[in-house]
Design a protein around this motif. Structure first.
Motif: not given
Lengths: 392, 64
Positions: A51-71
Protein backbone atom coordinates in the motif's frame (compact mmCIF):
# COMPACT_ATOMS: atom_id res chain seq x y z
CA UNK A 1 17.89 -14.31 -10.80
CA UNK A 2 20.45 -14.12 -8.02
CA UNK A 3 19.71 -14.79 -4.39
CA UNK A 4 19.66 -11.07 -3.67
CA UNK A 5 17.80 -10.05 -6.82
CA UNK A 6 14.08 -9.50 -7.05
CA UNK A 7 11.81 -12.43 -7.66
CA UNK A 8 10.71 -12.93 -11.27
CA UNK A 9 7.11 -14.02 -11.74
CA UNK A 10 4.95 -15.13 -14.64
CA UNK A 11 2.66 -12.88 -16.53
CA UNK A 12 -0.32 -12.72 -16.64
CA UNK A 13 -0.57 -12.85 -12.89
CA UNK A 14 -3.90 -14.54 -12.85
CA UNK A 15 -6.28 -16.23 -15.14
CA UNK A 16 -10.03 -16.24 -15.67
CA UNK A 17 -11.86 -18.17 -12.97
CA UNK A 18 -9.07 -17.86 -10.43
CA UNK A 19 -9.67 -16.55 -6.94
CA UNK A 20 -9.40 -12.82 -6.53
CA UNK A 21 -7.37 -11.14 -5.31
CA UNK A 22 -4.72 -13.66 -6.27
CA UNK A 23 -3.38 -15.41 -3.16
CA UNK A 24 0.21 -14.97 -4.36
CA UNK A 25 -0.08 -11.19 -3.90
CA UNK A 26 0.42 -11.92 -0.21
CA UNK A 27 3.75 -13.62 -0.94
CA UNK A 28 4.90 -10.71 -3.09
CA UNK A 29 4.09 -8.21 -0.35
CA UNK A 30 5.84 -10.34 2.23
CA UNK A 31 9.10 -10.82 0.34
CA UNK A 32 10.22 -7.43 -0.87
CA UNK A 33 7.00 -5.78 -1.87
CA UNK A 34 8.38 -5.55 -5.36
CA UNK A 35 8.60 -8.33 -7.93
CA UNK A 36 9.59 -8.41 -11.56
CA UNK A 37 7.72 -9.93 -14.43
CA UNK A 38 8.53 -10.19 -18.08
CA UNK A 39 5.84 -9.27 -20.53
CA UNK A 40 5.26 -11.40 -23.63
CA UNK A 41 7.26 -8.77 -25.59
CA UNK A 42 10.26 -9.32 -23.30
CA UNK A 43 9.94 -6.04 -21.43
CA UNK A 44 10.80 -6.13 -17.77
CA UNK A 45 8.09 -4.71 -15.57
CA UNK A 46 8.04 -4.04 -11.83
CA UNK A 47 4.95 -5.00 -9.88
CA UNK A 48 4.37 -2.84 -6.82
CA UNK A 49 2.26 -4.54 -4.18
CA UNK A 50 2.45 -2.76 -0.83
CA UNK A 51 0.00 0.00 0.00
CA UNK A 52 2.68 2.48 1.03
CA UNK A 53 4.73 1.85 -2.13
CA UNK A 54 1.70 2.05 -4.44
CA UNK A 55 0.84 5.47 -3.03
CA UNK A 56 4.46 6.58 -3.38
CA UNK A 57 4.69 5.42 -7.01
CA UNK A 58 1.46 7.11 -7.99
CA UNK A 59 2.60 10.48 -6.62
CA UNK A 60 6.21 10.43 -7.86
CA UNK A 61 6.94 12.99 -10.55
CA UNK A 62 9.81 10.85 -11.87
CA UNK A 63 7.26 8.23 -12.83
CA UNK A 64 5.15 8.84 -15.93
CA UNK A 65 1.69 7.82 -17.17
CA UNK A 66 2.55 8.47 -20.80
CA UNK A 67 2.26 5.28 -22.89
CA UNK A 68 4.44 6.83 -25.60
CA UNK A 69 7.54 6.31 -23.43
CA UNK A 70 9.42 3.21 -24.52
CA UNK A 71 9.14 0.69 -21.70
CA UNK A 72 5.59 1.65 -20.77
CA UNK A 73 3.84 -1.60 -19.80
CA UNK A 74 1.21 -1.95 -22.48
CA UNK A 75 -0.35 -4.96 -20.82
CA UNK A 76 -3.86 -3.82 -21.40
CA UNK A 77 -5.52 -3.00 -24.64
CA UNK A 78 -7.81 -0.03 -24.32
CA UNK A 79 -10.83 -2.05 -25.36
CA UNK A 80 -10.81 -0.97 -28.98
CA UNK A 81 -10.33 2.67 -28.09
CA UNK A 82 -7.65 4.42 -30.11
CA UNK A 83 -4.56 5.79 -28.40
CA UNK A 84 -3.20 9.29 -27.94
CA UNK A 85 -1.76 9.61 -31.44
CA UNK A 86 -5.15 8.95 -33.01
CA UNK A 87 -7.33 10.53 -30.39
CA UNK A 88 -6.25 13.83 -28.84
CA UNK A 89 -7.66 14.52 -25.39
CA UNK A 90 -7.09 11.02 -23.97
CA UNK A 91 -5.57 12.74 -20.97
CA UNK A 92 -5.01 9.78 -18.61
CA UNK A 93 -1.94 9.17 -20.77
CA UNK A 94 -0.51 12.62 -20.07
CA UNK A 95 1.61 13.85 -17.17
CA UNK A 96 1.45 17.16 -15.31
CA UNK A 97 1.38 19.89 -16.41
CA UNK A 98 -0.13 18.87 -19.81
CA UNK A 99 -2.63 16.64 -18.04
CA UNK A 100 -3.80 19.31 -15.59
CA UNK A 101 -5.56 21.51 -18.16
CA UNK A 102 -8.00 18.68 -18.90
CA UNK A 103 -8.48 17.66 -15.30
CA UNK A 104 -9.09 21.21 -14.10
CA UNK A 105 -11.69 21.81 -16.81
CA UNK A 106 -13.57 18.68 -15.77
CA UNK A 107 -13.38 18.97 -11.98
CA UNK A 108 -16.45 21.24 -11.61
CA UNK A 109 -18.58 18.52 -13.24
CA UNK A 110 -17.70 15.97 -10.56
CA UNK A 111 -17.49 17.89 -7.30
CA UNK A 112 -19.22 16.47 -4.25
CA UNK A 113 -21.88 19.18 -4.54
CA UNK A 114 -22.48 18.62 -8.25
CA UNK A 115 -22.78 14.86 -7.75
CA UNK A 116 -25.23 15.45 -4.91
CA UNK A 117 -27.37 17.40 -7.38
CA UNK A 118 -27.31 14.40 -9.68
CA UNK A 119 -28.70 12.05 -7.01
CA UNK A 120 -32.39 12.36 -7.94
CA UNK A 121 -31.59 11.63 -11.59
CA UNK A 122 -29.47 8.61 -10.64
CA UNK A 123 -32.23 7.33 -8.36
CA UNK A 124 -34.76 7.74 -11.17
CA UNK A 125 -32.50 5.83 -13.55
CA UNK A 126 -31.98 3.01 -11.05
CA UNK A 127 -35.72 2.80 -10.40
CA UNK A 128 -36.51 2.70 -14.10
CA UNK A 129 -34.09 -0.21 -14.54
CA UNK A 130 -35.70 -2.03 -11.60
CA UNK A 131 -39.15 -1.37 -13.13
CA UNK A 132 -37.84 -3.13 -16.23
CA UNK A 133 -36.58 -6.10 -14.20
CA UNK A 134 -39.89 -6.50 -12.37
CA UNK A 135 -41.95 -6.12 -15.53
CA UNK A 136 -39.95 -8.80 -17.32
CA UNK A 137 -40.66 -11.59 -14.84
CA UNK A 138 -39.01 -13.22 -11.86
CA UNK A 139 -35.48 -13.74 -13.11
CA UNK A 140 -32.82 -11.68 -14.85
CA UNK A 141 -29.16 -11.27 -15.66
CA UNK A 142 -28.27 -8.42 -13.33
CA UNK A 143 -25.17 -7.53 -15.33
CA UNK A 144 -26.93 -7.04 -18.68
CA UNK A 145 -30.22 -5.79 -17.27
CA UNK A 146 -29.08 -3.61 -14.37
CA UNK A 147 -25.38 -3.17 -13.61
CA UNK A 148 -24.43 -2.07 -17.15
CA UNK A 149 -27.53 -0.01 -18.07
CA UNK A 150 -27.38 2.12 -14.90
CA UNK A 151 -23.98 3.75 -15.55
CA UNK A 152 -24.69 3.83 -19.27
CA UNK A 153 -27.90 5.83 -18.77
CA UNK A 154 -26.27 8.08 -16.19
CA UNK A 155 -23.38 8.92 -18.51
CA UNK A 156 -25.52 9.59 -21.56
CA UNK A 157 -27.71 11.96 -19.52
CA UNK A 158 -24.62 13.66 -18.08
CA UNK A 159 -23.12 14.21 -21.52
CA UNK A 160 -26.39 15.55 -22.88
CA UNK A 161 -27.04 12.83 -25.43
CA UNK A 162 -30.52 13.67 -26.80
CA UNK A 163 -33.18 11.13 -25.78
CA UNK A 164 -33.76 10.14 -29.41
CA UNK A 165 -30.10 9.04 -29.74
CA UNK A 166 -29.81 7.17 -26.45
CA UNK A 167 -30.65 3.74 -27.83
CA UNK A 168 -27.94 4.09 -30.46
CA UNK A 169 -25.48 5.51 -27.97
CA UNK A 170 -26.08 2.85 -25.35
CA UNK A 171 -26.02 -0.09 -27.72
CA UNK A 172 -22.64 1.00 -29.13
CA UNK A 173 -21.29 1.71 -25.68
CA UNK A 174 -22.35 -1.71 -24.47
CA UNK A 175 -20.78 -3.43 -27.45
CA UNK A 176 -17.59 -1.60 -26.61
CA UNK A 177 -17.49 -2.62 -22.97
CA UNK A 178 -18.94 -6.15 -23.25
CA UNK A 179 -15.67 -8.00 -23.63
CA UNK A 180 -17.00 -11.52 -23.96
CA UNK A 181 -20.18 -11.07 -25.93
CA UNK A 182 -18.69 -8.90 -28.66
CA UNK A 183 -15.88 -9.62 -31.09
CA UNK A 184 -12.84 -7.41 -31.70
CA UNK A 185 -14.35 -6.36 -34.99
CA UNK A 186 -17.68 -5.44 -33.43
CA UNK A 187 -15.90 -3.38 -30.80
CA UNK A 188 -13.82 -1.70 -33.45
CA UNK A 189 -16.91 -0.75 -35.43
CA UNK A 190 -18.73 0.41 -32.29
CA UNK A 191 -15.72 2.50 -31.28
CA UNK A 192 -15.57 4.20 -34.67
CA UNK A 193 -19.32 4.81 -34.74
CA UNK A 194 -19.20 6.28 -31.24
CA UNK A 195 -16.29 8.56 -32.09
CA UNK A 196 -18.12 9.80 -35.18
CA UNK A 197 -21.28 10.33 -33.13
CA UNK A 198 -19.40 12.17 -30.37
CA UNK A 199 -17.74 14.47 -32.90
CA UNK A 200 -21.15 15.26 -34.38
CA UNK A 201 -22.62 15.85 -30.92
CA UNK A 202 -19.77 18.25 -30.08
CA UNK A 203 -20.42 20.16 -33.32
CA UNK A 204 -24.12 20.42 -32.44
CA UNK A 205 -23.36 21.64 -28.90
CA UNK A 206 -21.00 24.25 -30.33
CA UNK A 207 -23.87 25.67 -32.35
CA UNK A 208 -26.68 25.09 -29.89
CA UNK A 209 -25.29 24.85 -26.36
CA UNK A 210 -27.48 23.18 -23.74
CA UNK A 211 -27.38 22.53 -20.01
CA UNK A 212 -24.93 19.65 -20.19
CA UNK A 213 -21.31 18.70 -19.63
CA UNK A 214 -20.25 19.01 -23.27
CA UNK A 215 -21.65 22.53 -23.62
CA UNK A 216 -20.14 23.69 -20.34
CA UNK A 217 -16.78 22.17 -21.20
CA UNK A 218 -16.75 23.91 -24.58
CA UNK A 219 -17.69 27.19 -22.89
CA UNK A 220 -14.59 27.05 -20.67
CA UNK A 221 -12.44 27.33 -23.78
CA UNK A 222 -9.84 25.19 -22.01
CA UNK A 223 -10.31 22.20 -24.29
CA UNK A 224 -10.09 22.38 -28.04
CA UNK A 225 -13.18 20.95 -29.81
CA UNK A 226 -10.83 18.46 -31.53
CA UNK A 227 -9.74 17.17 -28.12
CA UNK A 228 -13.31 16.68 -26.97
CA UNK A 229 -13.61 13.25 -28.58
CA UNK A 230 -10.78 11.86 -26.46
CA UNK A 231 -12.08 13.48 -23.30
CA UNK A 232 -15.60 12.18 -23.86
CA UNK A 233 -14.54 8.69 -24.87
CA UNK A 234 -12.47 8.57 -21.72
CA UNK A 235 -15.40 9.56 -19.51
CA UNK A 236 -17.52 7.00 -21.27
CA UNK A 237 -15.10 4.11 -20.87
CA UNK A 238 -13.77 4.98 -17.43
CA UNK A 239 -17.16 5.40 -15.83
CA UNK A 240 -18.89 2.46 -17.35
CA UNK A 241 -17.63 -1.06 -16.91
CA UNK A 242 -15.83 -0.23 -13.67
CA UNK A 243 -19.08 1.01 -12.15
CA UNK A 244 -21.01 -1.97 -13.55
CA UNK A 245 -18.50 -4.43 -12.09
CA UNK A 246 -18.68 -2.76 -8.70
CA UNK A 247 -22.48 -2.88 -8.74
CA UNK A 248 -22.57 -6.57 -9.74
CA UNK A 249 -19.81 -7.74 -7.38
CA UNK A 250 -21.32 -5.72 -4.55
CA UNK A 251 -24.68 -7.44 -5.02
CA UNK A 252 -23.00 -10.87 -4.95
CA UNK A 253 -21.12 -9.92 -1.80
CA UNK A 254 -24.27 -8.60 -0.13
CA UNK A 255 -26.14 -11.81 -0.96
CA UNK A 256 -23.35 -13.70 0.82
CA UNK A 257 -23.36 -11.21 3.74
CA UNK A 258 -27.01 -10.14 4.01
CA UNK A 259 -26.40 -8.63 7.45
CA UNK A 260 -24.85 -5.63 5.66
CA UNK A 261 -27.78 -4.96 3.31
CA UNK A 262 -28.92 -1.38 3.78
CA UNK A 263 -25.65 -0.17 5.30
CA UNK A 264 -24.13 2.62 3.17
CA UNK A 265 -20.62 1.70 4.36
CA UNK A 266 -20.85 -1.26 1.99
CA UNK A 267 -19.91 1.08 -0.86
CA UNK A 268 -16.43 1.90 0.42
CA UNK A 269 -15.71 -1.67 1.46
CA UNK A 270 -16.85 -3.07 -1.89
CA UNK A 271 -14.49 -0.67 -3.63
CA UNK A 272 -11.59 -1.85 -1.47
CA UNK A 273 -12.47 -5.51 -1.27
CA UNK A 274 -12.97 -6.12 -5.00
CA UNK A 275 -10.57 -3.48 -6.36
CA UNK A 276 -11.90 -4.08 -9.86
CA UNK A 277 -9.29 -1.86 -11.52
CA UNK A 278 -6.28 -3.81 -10.25
CA UNK A 279 -4.26 -3.46 -13.45
CA UNK A 280 -5.22 0.05 -14.49
CA UNK A 281 -2.41 2.03 -12.83
CA UNK A 282 0.38 1.55 -15.35
CA UNK A 283 3.49 3.71 -15.25
CA UNK A 284 7.04 4.02 -16.52
CA UNK A 285 10.06 5.43 -14.70
CA UNK A 286 11.54 8.40 -16.57
CA UNK A 287 14.42 8.75 -14.12
CA UNK A 288 16.18 6.22 -11.91
CA UNK A 289 14.11 5.87 -8.77
CA UNK A 290 14.18 3.75 -5.63
CA UNK A 291 11.00 1.86 -4.77
CA UNK A 292 10.77 -0.38 -1.70
CA UNK A 293 14.55 -0.39 -1.44
CA UNK A 294 15.03 -1.50 -5.05
CA UNK A 295 16.65 0.48 -7.82
CA UNK A 296 14.24 0.97 -10.70
CA UNK A 297 15.94 2.29 -13.83
CA UNK A 298 14.69 4.98 -16.16
CA UNK A 299 12.68 3.34 -18.93
CA UNK A 300 11.43 0.42 -16.85
CA UNK A 301 7.71 -0.23 -16.63
CA UNK A 302 5.80 -0.27 -13.36
CA UNK A 303 2.40 -1.69 -12.47
CA UNK A 304 0.89 -0.39 -9.23
CA UNK A 305 -1.39 -3.27 -8.23
CA UNK A 306 -4.25 -1.61 -6.39
CA UNK A 307 -5.86 -4.90 -5.31
CA UNK A 308 -2.56 -5.97 -3.76
CA UNK A 309 -2.31 -2.62 -1.97
CA UNK A 310 -5.90 -2.78 -0.80
CA UNK A 311 -5.30 -6.21 0.75
CA UNK A 312 -2.01 -5.25 2.38
CA UNK A 313 -2.04 -6.39 5.98
CA UNK A 314 0.27 -3.47 6.82
CA UNK A 315 -2.52 -1.05 5.92
CA UNK A 316 -5.74 -2.94 6.70
CA UNK A 317 -6.62 -5.21 9.63
CA UNK A 318 -7.85 -8.60 8.36
CA UNK A 319 -7.72 -7.35 4.77
CA UNK A 320 -9.31 -10.48 3.33
CA UNK A 321 -12.48 -10.06 5.37
CA UNK A 322 -15.39 -8.08 3.94
CA UNK A 323 -16.01 -5.67 6.78
CA UNK A 324 -17.91 -2.45 6.00
CA UNK A 325 -17.42 -1.35 9.63
CA UNK A 326 -13.63 -1.21 9.30
CA UNK A 327 -12.15 2.15 10.19
CA UNK A 328 -9.32 2.26 7.64
CA UNK A 329 -10.51 4.35 4.72
CA UNK A 330 -7.33 4.84 2.72
CA UNK A 331 -7.89 2.27 -0.02
CA UNK A 332 -6.54 3.05 -3.47
CA UNK A 333 -9.37 1.51 -5.49
CA UNK A 334 -9.63 4.78 -7.43
CA UNK A 335 -5.88 5.07 -7.79
CA UNK A 336 -3.90 7.85 -6.15
CA UNK A 337 -2.13 11.02 -7.19
CA UNK A 338 -3.22 13.42 -9.94
CA UNK A 339 -4.88 10.65 -11.94
CA UNK A 340 -7.11 9.45 -9.12
CA UNK A 341 -10.56 8.73 -10.55
CA UNK A 342 -12.30 11.98 -11.41
CA UNK A 343 -15.75 10.40 -11.28
CA UNK A 344 -15.30 8.65 -7.93
CA UNK A 345 -18.05 10.55 -6.17
CA UNK A 346 -20.51 9.76 -8.93
CA UNK A 347 -19.54 6.07 -8.76
CA UNK A 348 -20.13 6.08 -5.01
CA UNK A 349 -23.60 7.55 -5.46
CA UNK A 350 -24.47 5.08 -8.23
CA UNK A 351 -23.35 2.12 -6.11
CA UNK A 352 -25.13 3.31 -2.98
CA UNK A 353 -28.44 3.94 -4.74
CA UNK A 354 -28.20 0.75 -6.79
CA UNK A 355 -27.72 -1.50 -3.73
CA UNK A 356 -30.31 0.33 -1.65
CA UNK A 357 -33.11 0.41 -4.23
CA UNK A 358 -32.45 -3.11 -5.49
CA UNK A 359 -32.80 -4.74 -2.07
CA UNK A 360 -35.65 -2.41 -1.02
CA UNK A 361 -37.71 -3.18 -4.08
CA UNK A 362 -36.71 -6.82 -4.60
CA UNK A 363 -36.22 -8.16 -1.08
CA UNK A 364 -36.43 -11.76 -2.28
CA UNK A 365 -33.44 -11.35 -4.61
CA UNK A 366 -31.21 -14.44 -4.74
CA UNK A 367 -28.69 -16.12 -7.01
CA UNK A 368 -30.15 -18.36 -9.73
CA UNK A 369 -26.97 -20.48 -9.88
CA UNK A 370 -24.66 -21.76 -7.13
CA UNK A 371 -22.21 -19.02 -6.14
CA UNK A 372 -19.23 -21.09 -7.28
CA UNK A 373 -20.65 -21.24 -10.81
CA UNK A 374 -20.80 -17.49 -11.29
CA UNK A 375 -18.85 -16.56 -14.43
CA UNK A 376 -16.13 -14.34 -13.01
CA UNK A 377 -14.17 -12.48 -15.60
CA UNK A 378 -10.71 -11.18 -15.78
CA UNK A 379 -10.05 -9.57 -19.12
CA UNK A 380 -6.55 -8.39 -18.40
CA UNK A 381 -7.63 -5.01 -17.07
CA UNK A 382 -10.75 -5.22 -14.94
CA UNK A 383 -12.31 -7.84 -12.72
CA UNK A 384 -16.01 -8.45 -12.75
CA UNK A 385 -18.73 -10.84 -13.82
CA UNK A 386 -19.79 -11.82 -17.32
CA UNK A 387 -23.29 -12.41 -16.05
CA UNK A 388 -25.16 -12.45 -12.75
CA UNK A 389 -28.20 -14.75 -13.01
CA UNK A 390 -30.69 -13.94 -10.25
CA UNK A 391 -34.31 -14.67 -9.43
CA UNK A 392 -36.85 -13.44 -6.89
CA UNK B 1 -4.55 23.10 14.98
CA UNK B 2 -4.00 25.05 11.76
CA UNK B 3 -4.83 23.88 8.25
CA UNK B 4 -3.28 25.06 5.02
CA UNK B 5 -4.35 23.99 1.55
CA UNK B 6 -2.35 24.17 -1.65
CA UNK B 7 -4.90 25.04 -4.32
CA UNK B 8 -2.28 24.60 -7.02
CA UNK B 9 -1.86 20.94 -6.11
CA UNK B 10 -5.57 20.19 -5.64
CA UNK B 11 -6.96 17.75 -8.22
CA UNK B 12 -10.57 18.09 -7.09
CA UNK B 13 -11.12 14.50 -5.98
CA UNK B 14 -13.39 15.78 -3.21
CA UNK B 15 -12.16 13.37 -0.53
CA UNK B 16 -11.84 16.24 1.96
CA UNK B 17 -15.41 17.44 1.39
CA UNK B 18 -16.66 13.89 1.70
CA UNK B 19 -14.85 13.16 4.96
CA UNK B 20 -14.74 16.52 6.71
CA UNK B 21 -17.66 18.48 5.22
CA UNK B 22 -17.79 20.90 8.14
CA UNK B 23 -14.28 22.11 7.37
CA UNK B 24 -13.65 21.75 3.63
CA UNK B 25 -15.54 22.75 0.54
CA UNK B 26 -14.90 22.94 -3.20
CA UNK B 27 -15.18 26.34 -4.91
CA UNK B 28 -16.83 26.93 -8.29
CA UNK B 29 -13.82 25.43 -10.03
CA UNK B 30 -13.96 22.39 -7.77
CA UNK B 31 -10.79 23.44 -5.96
CA UNK B 32 -10.40 22.90 -2.21
CA UNK B 33 -11.15 25.70 0.22
CA UNK B 34 -11.28 25.78 3.99
CA UNK B 35 -14.72 27.19 4.65
CA UNK B 36 -14.69 26.87 8.43
CA UNK B 37 -11.26 26.57 10.06
CA UNK B 38 -12.90 26.71 13.50
CA UNK B 39 -14.79 23.48 12.80
CA UNK B 40 -11.50 21.59 12.57
CA UNK B 41 -11.01 21.63 16.32
CA UNK B 42 -14.35 19.89 16.81
CA UNK B 43 -13.36 16.95 14.65
CA UNK B 44 -9.57 16.65 14.34
CA UNK B 45 -9.90 13.01 13.26
CA UNK B 46 -11.98 13.90 10.21
CA UNK B 47 -9.47 16.59 9.27
CA UNK B 48 -6.57 14.17 9.63
CA UNK B 49 -8.46 11.65 7.49
CA UNK B 50 -9.09 14.27 4.81
CA UNK B 51 -5.38 15.10 4.75
CA UNK B 52 -4.40 11.42 4.54
CA UNK B 53 -6.85 10.63 1.76
CA UNK B 54 -6.05 13.67 -0.37
CA UNK B 55 -4.50 12.14 -3.51
CA UNK B 56 -2.36 15.18 -4.25
CA UNK B 57 -1.20 15.99 -0.69
CA UNK B 58 -2.83 19.41 -0.96
CA UNK B 59 -3.84 19.55 2.71
CA UNK B 60 -1.40 20.13 5.55
CA UNK B 61 -2.40 19.96 9.18
CA UNK B 62 -0.13 21.98 11.48
CA UNK B 63 -0.28 21.04 15.12
CA UNK B 64 0.94 24.22 16.70
Amino acid sequence: MTSTGPRVVDFPLRRPGEAFPPPHYQDYRGERGLVVCHLPNGNRVWLVTRHEDVRAVLTDRRISSNPDHPGFPNISQTMGVPRQEQIPGWFVGLDSPEHDRFRKALIPEFTVRRVRELRPAVEQTVDRCIDGLLAAGTEADLVADFALPVPSLVISALLGVPPADRDFFESRTRTLVAIRSSTDQQRDTASRELLRYINRLVAIKQKWPGDDLISRLLATGAIDPREMSGVLMLLLIAGHETTANNIALGVVTLLAHPEWIGDPRVVEETLRFHSVADLVSLRVAVEDVEIAGQQVRAGEGIVALVAAANHDERAFACPHAFDPARTERHHVAFGYGVHQCLGQNLVRVEMEIAYRRLFERIPGLRLAVPAEELPYKYDGVLCGLHALPVRW
Amino acid sequence: MRITVDTGRCVGAGQCVLNAPAVFDQDHDGVVEVHDPAAAAADPEAVALAATLCPSAAITVHRD
